[in-house]
Design an enzyme around this catalytic site. Sequence first.
Site, PDB file in Angstrom:
ATOM      1  N   HIS A  66       7.317  39.054  59.196  1.00 61.71           N
ATOM      2  CA  HIS A  66       6.856  40.250  58.700  1.00 61.71           C
ATOM      3  C   HIS A  66       7.349  40.858  57.467  1.00 61.71           C
ATOM      4  O   HIS A  66       7.496  42.066  57.055  1.00 61.71           O
ATOM      5  CB  HIS A  66       7.190  41.326  59.962  1.00 61.71           C
ATOM      6  CG  HIS A  66       6.076  42.156  60.030  1.00 61.71           C
ATOM      7  ND1 HIS A  66       5.821  42.875  61.268  1.00 61.71           N
ATOM      8  CD2 HIS A  66       5.215  42.784  59.040  1.00 61.71           C
ATOM      9  CE1 HIS A  66       5.042  43.918  61.011  1.00 61.71           C
ATOM     10  NE2 HIS A  66       4.509  43.702  59.786  1.00 61.71           N
ATOM     11  N   ARG A 109      -0.964  42.157  63.541  1.00 62.92           N
ATOM     12  CA  ARG A 109       0.237  42.400  64.564  1.00 62.92           C
ATOM     13  C   ARG A 109      -0.014  41.222  65.470  1.00 62.92           C
ATOM     14  O   ARG A 109      -1.008  40.657  65.770  1.00 62.92           O
ATOM     15  CB  ARG A 109      -0.356  43.655  65.233  1.00 62.92           C
ATOM     16  CG  ARG A 109      -0.244  45.019  64.406  1.00 62.92           C
ATOM     17  CD  ARG A 109       1.234  45.216  64.247  1.00 62.92           C
ATOM     18  NE  ARG A 109       1.391  46.527  63.461  1.00 62.92           N
ATOM     19  CZ  ARG A 109       1.427  46.438  62.199  1.00 62.92           C
ATOM     20  NH1 ARG A 109       1.547  45.584  61.390  1.00 62.92           N
ATOM     21  NH2 ARG A 109       1.866  47.702  61.780  1.00 62.92           N
ATOM     22  N   GLU A 121       8.925  40.734  67.834  1.00 65.85           N
ATOM     23  CA  GLU A 121       9.614  40.766  66.734  1.00 65.85           C
ATOM     24  C   GLU A 121      10.995  41.337  67.066  1.00 65.85           C
ATOM     25  O   GLU A 121      11.151  42.537  67.625  1.00 65.85           O
ATOM     26  CB  GLU A 121       9.106  41.511  65.632  1.00 65.85           C
ATOM     27  CG  GLU A 121       7.751  40.738  65.080  1.00 65.85           C
ATOM     28  CD  GLU A 121       6.911  41.563  63.962  1.00 65.85           C
ATOM     29  OE1 GLU A 121       7.557  42.480  63.305  1.00 65.85           O
ATOM     30  OE2 GLU A 121       5.677  41.266  63.808  1.00 65.85           O
TER      31      GLU A 121
END
Lengths: 486, 339
Positions: free
Chosen positions: A282, A235, A264
């Site tokens: 991602h 993360r 993000e």
Amino acid sequence: MESLGVLLLHPMNAYLEQELDSRFRLFRFWDSPPDGRAEFLRANSSAIRAVVGNAGYNADAALIDALPSLEIVASFSVGIDRVDLPKCRERGIRVTNTPDVLTDDVADLAVGLAIAALRKIPQADRYVRAGLWKAKGDYTLTTRFSGKRVAILGLGRIGLAIAKRAEAFGCSISYHSRSEKPFPNYKFFTNVVDLAANCDVLIVACSLNAETHHMVNRKVMDALGPDGVLINIGRGALVDEPELVSALLEKRLGAAGLDVFEHEPFAPEQLFSLDNVVLVPHVGSDTEETCKAMADLVLKNLEAHALNKPLLTPFSGKRVGIIGLGRIGLAIATRVEAFDCPVNYYQRTKKDCPSYTYYPSVVELAANSDILVVACPLNEQTRHIVNREVIEALVPKGLLINIGRGPHVDEPELVSALVEGRLGGAGLDVFEDEPNVPEALFALDNVVLVPHVGSGTHETRQAMADLVLGNLEAHVLKKPLLTPVV
Amino acid sequence: VVATLKLATMAAAGGKPAVLLLRPVDAPFAAALRDRFRVLDLYAPGQALPALAFVAAAAAVPEPPRATVIWGGVRVDASFLDAAPSLRCVVSTAAGLDHIDLAECARRGVAVANSGEVYSTDVADYAVGLLLDVLRRVSASERYVRRGSWAAQGDYPLGSKLGGKRVGIIGLGNIGSRIAKRLEAFGCIIHYNSRKPKDSVSYKYFPNVHELAAESDVLVVACALNKATRHIVNKDVLEALGKDGVVVNIGRGANIDEAELVIALREGKIAGAGLDVFEHEPKVPAELFSMENVVLSRHVAVLTEESRSDLRAHTIGNLEAFFSGQPLLTPVHADSLAQ
């Protein structure tokens, strides 16, 4: 099946959305305009019993508060750092995630990013596409991936899968994890700075929570150094992103391969002009095959919930509360940790075990655990340590496991709690008046009764006998006893 | 004239055996060679003779060189060997051997040494990196991030899972076998074609590349370039590989019929390609530049600092073996097509 009202937080996957729509009553969160969300939730709050979120959009405190009928959060992700877990526990809301099905893809990407960063593949691709390759023999030297010292932060499912792949390239493996794991070929480091100082490639593969937030900080990056490579497929917030940007810009860190970012879909623009970073949006689990498997897992969990069947992938094991963290208690802790069970404990004095949560009383321990395990010695203070109050505190549906001594538990209280269905169940190896076992328990389906067999294996009884004999011999020969009780 | 004087100076560094150096080398390599040999260096500063003339001039010095160090750009054929009859040993630093007439060398009793396994690890790593890049769209999604599209347009389209894919390796030599070992750890199933099946491996063997392609999801070209393997990946093979298939080339551009490859990609007859080599480097078919399912690289699979220093040690090792009458570390025989 009556239609379970499911709120989908984001158009994360077409197949998932389509199936949710056909199997349940689907509410699409983005159907309402951003300023109309509160109204949307109010209007549908009695119908919405399930939420499907993902890595970026999930059930936070505000959403949970707005949904009084919420029973389950089924996340389309393995990481659930954006789900308010304490609030879910408080409300009795179940949480499921998608472990295992994405492990291979994420591990593949981690290694792919490491090779891409070290061997500068995207850079070569950009160079060729820009028409800059004008002469044969025009190149830059990069550095070999095979044989590099690979360090993994977090040796869970994904971390292990990364290790297995890196080993095929002749890489040595080291790691840091909450506790040491049974892999003698992998070197364990007790802290992240030492881990970083002793590797060439550091791969971040742990879950995000309060303890791991910004775990990769300036000190760690400095230890990794100007030849070191940082890969993050966990993360974004596991890494101090502003520090990472300056470390890369100032060349204090050699290179990075990043699949995740703190904000993000915004990746730090200062990195866009650098040639020693690989930035992907991602995509760790983003293959057709894996997304379908993840979607199917979400759907199956929701169906199981709706039919009152066991969930397939409930997040985290039950909270295990251990009374007495001595040799046996610690051995229990290590085993349940492997099931992702958070470990709580009580004993007379707090121990230096940062990954286990200490409670100053057995009642508080019971109140915060799903399974209570008695593992302390029996003496005057610990007789009936599990009494009526403790039994009441063990959340309704909690379990009691006793492998200590019968008198640790107030047996008549335990029996009535079980018979009246106040306690979820029990596993008992010991009883107050062995070999007599309260017959009222025999009719119950949620109780397991065994006849004091905790140490009852050939191997262990043999070892115990050898100890007894050894002690007697030592005594006769006036040598120090092997296992005197202090 | 001046050039000949230069050569004479080079040749005069008495005592050590003379070595004809026909490729540029970096400073550490040059120093290591000079420590042990009299180096007649085509690329010495101020040396102006073109290659073949330099070779002929070197052959004319007293105690002419019996060994030469070359790279892929030097054609070792009859006329080359005629120009330097003193040569008894050719040490090539190239990965391939297509630039050496092995039969001609054998006829003249000239020993040939190649680069052995010096490059194998890095090329294998690069092949895996290219494959992961194509399947998981690393370079393509990277472009997406760098131009700000992630914030503006949302999630990038899905890639394809590597685990479980059947990977057909053309050529199971030093490079191919390393690729196989690595991909096994990712859960791939390894198939291969080579001149003969290898008893020491449990991977499934296919007697020809067409059948290999028909039963593979990925085709990796890891063989040498020679008459038999030129365009070994042709239109038929690409069709057999199929519309979900991916090609990775870390061999030689000419192992693949490049024009057919471009057509197959344009028409969606295969799913993607990862290419480090091309038929007419540095020319790359411009049509590939706009394709999202292709990863293009500039013939750098061997180029790491580690392989550089490994190459230096290996080359000197072969030279020392030759000059001391020992067997070469990595001799190549005329009948060996690959490695």
